[in-house]
Design a protein around this motif. Structure first.
Motif, PDB file in Angstrom:
ATOM      1  N   VAL A   1       0.931  -1.201   0.053  1.00  0.00           N
ATOM      2  CA  VAL A   1      -0.178   0.102  -0.029  1.00  0.00           C
ATOM      3  C   VAL A   1       0.768   1.250   0.169  1.00  0.00           C
ATOM      4  O   VAL A   1       1.361   1.741   1.205  1.00  0.00           O
ATOM      5  CB  VAL A   1      -0.870   0.021   1.251  1.00  0.00           C
ATOM      6  CG1 VAL A   1      -1.934   1.203   0.981  1.00  0.00           C
ATOM      7  CG2 VAL A   1      -1.680  -1.339   1.364  1.00  0.00           C
ATOM      8  N   ILE A   2       1.030   1.867  -1.198  1.00  0.00           N
ATOM      9  CA  ILE A   2       1.883   2.958  -1.113  1.00  0.00           C
ATOM     10  C   ILE A   2       1.280   4.088  -0.430  1.00  0.00           C
ATOM     11  O   ILE A   2       0.322   4.400  -0.560  1.00  0.00           O
ATOM     12  CB  ILE A   2       2.318   3.245  -2.676  1.00  0.00           C
ATOM     13  CG1 ILE A   2       2.721   2.204  -3.542  1.00  0.00           C
ATOM     14  CG2 ILE A   2       2.937   4.492  -2.982  1.00  0.00           C
ATOM     15  CD1 ILE A   2       2.627   2.238  -5.040  1.00  0.00           C
ATOM     16  N   GLY A   3       2.103   4.738   0.417  1.00  0.00           N
ATOM     17  CA  GLY A   3       1.847   5.886   1.162  1.00  0.00           C
ATOM     18  C   GLY A   3       1.055   5.398   2.515  1.00  0.00           C
ATOM     19  O   GLY A   3       0.792   6.267   3.393  1.00  0.00           O
ATOM     20  N   ALA A   4       0.959   4.061   2.929  1.00  0.00           N
ATOM     21  CA  ALA A   4       0.273   3.947   4.026  1.00  0.00           C
ATOM     22  C   ALA A   4       0.851   4.555   5.353  1.00  0.00           C
ATOM     23  O   ALA A   4      -0.084   4.804   6.229  1.00  0.00           O
ATOM     24  CB  ALA A   4       0.386   2.233   4.254  1.00  0.00           C
ATOM     25  N   THR A   5       2.142   4.587   5.430  1.00  0.00           N
ATOM     26  CA  THR A   5       2.595   5.252   6.704  1.00  0.00           C
ATOM     27  C   THR A   5       2.378   6.669   6.895  1.00  0.00           C
ATOM     28  O   THR A   5       2.681   7.383   7.995  1.00  0.00           O
ATOM     29  CB  THR A   5       4.275   5.147   6.595  1.00  0.00           C
ATOM     30  OG1 THR A   5       4.562   5.751   5.437  1.00  0.00           O
ATOM     31  CG2 THR A   5       4.746   3.536   6.708  1.00  0.00           C
TER      32      THR A   5
END
Ligand code: PEP
Ligand code: MG
Length: 547
Positions: free
Chosen positions: A200-204
């Motif tokens: 999940v790109i950008g999850a953080t």
């Protein structure tokens, strides 16, 4: 947000970020003489706070976890450690965080020099150090957070030790930026039975405290979902029960077994009515070990699993250390391409005793329990390796010996492999990784790490045909075995048992109960003609569901 769903289920919970590791505090900062007393007392306060935290957690814990926490609590309140660190502040103007870092390093070195069990305590010192520094700097304690309430853990990626720490905690879902469908994060999420979405790109960047609805089937993460969506998610996360027998519509039996990593999981698997264990990943018992476990320690660990399956089949895999599961005592050197390096059975080239000790321990455990123990080696590429492994295992007193089919070489040579071993078990996670030359940890290449890829299906078909020729068992223990849509195809390709996370047993059993052996064969023939993964899925669905 979108990613790849790798562990089934839907759950809504507060998002909690895996805190970054504590960095080494700056050495050059010097505290002014007038401020040193206050700085030194920060250490004393931090020690009290950490000891309090650990005391509270000790009260709530049981068994081994309780003993570990209690030992850490004693370390945190160790007057020597606190006094030495405070002294560094007073005499040399170190910051409180830096002083703790240096004092811990000295203690750690002392313990490492003692070796053995004492050296393992070094990890406890680092844990207490990080807790105290996090307290002083007022940042989140690194690693898996401790929470009273259920939470969804959001991380860039998880180390095997982080994922192991999730057991028994309040983490109810996983979301990571990295990782593919067969990464160990995904495997552990499935064994814990919690939904997970990886890649999940950008999850953080998900805001702290937001509620997320994690859908491990669709691979989505919704931020701040409506209450009706949350209620719906609760209803959808039910597990299909398994009645304890894998059987086709025409009465042919296909044993459905469980993948486990230790005794606790074996107990869950037995309660889920698994018909045995098709893959016991022994390396999972020793992920936190600095030195090799003794034979006695191994016997204990293996007996814990065997005891959960009296009189039933338990396939034990020898240590698959290396690649994404390095064990410090087995993989000493850093490698440029660890997935292609000295992993699994190849470790025996350098450390034959490690393998022989494990086989000996396993034979002792098998002798002490009534489970029907079989042993197999991971990461086998040649017939010579298979023959050598079989000889060693038989010499150690283990009668039923197999190898995993995880490399294209092993699949192409399956018939010759079955001349020297009693069974094979296909590890589709690695077989796909090596057939498609696509790192299984890269979410970006998840479409290539897919057992429906025609090349993987044909390698499985070749292996199944070899099993039929010799009349010997061919299992599947990779994640493909947990895909209900693929189960009938695998049976048609010649697979005789399927091993999976216990939660998947009911769904796979239901899929098999609806088809005959003839339909399985027809589905297999259809997928072997497919040119793409999409075509293969469609071809199987057309035969099996008339779609
Ligand atoms: C596999 O590769 O499919 C397998 C079952 O082994 P692991 O996932 O532990 O590498
Ligand atoms: Mg493997």
């Amino acid at each position: 947000m979108r990613g790849r769903g790798v562990s089934s289920g839907r759950v809504a919970a507060e998002a909690v970020l895996l805190a970054a590791p504590v960095r080494e505090p700056d050495e050059s900062t010097v505290v002014a003489p007038g401020d040193r007393e206050a700085e030194a007392s920060a250490i004393e306060w931090a020690a009290v706070a950490v000891a309090d935290q650990l005391r509270a957690r000790t009260r709530a814990a049981t068994g081994e976890a309780r003993a570990i926490l209690d030992a850490s609590r004693l370390l945190a309140s160790d007057p020597e450690l606190v006094a030495e660190a405070a002294d560094l502040v007073r005499s040399r103007g170190r910051t409180a965080a830096r002083a703790i870092w240096e004092t811990s390093a000295a203690h750690e070195k002392g313990l490492a020099a003692l070796g053995g069990r004492m050296a393992e305590r070094a990890a406890d010192i680092r844990d207490v150090r990080d807790r105290m520094i996090a307290e002083i700097l007022e940042v989140e304690m690194p690693g898996v957070p401790e929470r009273e309430e259920p939470f969804a853990l959001v991380a860039s990626d998880l180390a095997p030790a982080d994922t192991a720490a999730l057991e028994g905690g309040n983490c109810v879902a996983l979301v990571t930026e990295q990782g593919g469908p067969t990464s160990h994060t995904a495997i552990i999420a499935r064994s814990l039975g919690i939904p997970a979405v990886v890649g999940v790109i950008g999850a953080t960047g998900i805001p702290r405290g937001a509620v997320v609805l994690v859908d491990g089937d669709r691979g989505t993460v919704e931020i701040d979902p409506s209450s009706s969506r949350v209620t719906e998610a609760k209803a959808a996360s039910l597990v299909v029960p398994f009645d304890g027998e894998g059987v086709l519509a025409d009465g042919r039996r296909i044993p459905l077994l469980a993948n486990v990593g230790g005794a606790a999981e074996a107990v869950v698997a037995a309660a889920s009515k698994a018909q045995g264990v098709g893959l016991f990943r022994t390396e999972f018992c020793f992920l936190d070990r600095a030195d090799a476990p003794t034979i006695e320690e191994q016997v204990d660990a293996y007996r814990g699993v065997l005891a959960a399956f009296p009189g039933q089949r338990v396939v034990v895999r020898t240590l698959d250390a290396g690649s994404d599961k390095p064990l410090p005592f087995a993989n000493s050197d850093a490698e440029d391409n660890p997935a292609l390096g000295v992993r699994g059975l190849r470790i025996a080239r350098r450390a034959p005793k490690l393998l022989d000790d494990q086989l000996r321990a396993l034979a002792l455990a098998a002798g002490a329990e009534s489970a029907l123990v079989e042993v197999m080696a991971p990461m086998v590429a040649t017939v010579d390796e298979a023959r050598d492994f079989a000889e060693r295992a038989r010499e150690a007193g283990l009668e039923t010996v197999g190898v995993m089919i995880e490399t294209p070489s092993a699949a192409l040579l399956a018939s010759e492999m079955l001349e020297v071993v009693d069974f094979v078990s296909i590890g589709t996670n690695d077989l796909a990784q090596y057939a498609l030359a696509a790192d299984r940890l890269l979410g970006e290449l998840g479409d290539l790490n897919d057992p429906w890829q025609p090349a993987v299906l044909r390698l499985i078909g070749q292996t199944g045909a070899a099993g039929r020729r010799w009349g010997l068992p061919v299992g599947v223990c990779g994640e493909a075995a947990a895909d209900p849509a693929l189960a009938a195809v695998l049976v048609g390709l010649g697979v005789t048992s399927l091993s999976m996370t216990p939660r998947a047993l009911g769904r796979v059993a239901a899929a098999l109960a609806g088809v005959t052996g003839e339909q399985c064969d027809a589905a297999a023939q259809a997928v072997l003609r497919a040119a793409t993964a999409v075509d293969a899925r469609a071809a199987a669905a057309a035969v099996l569901n008339g779609e």
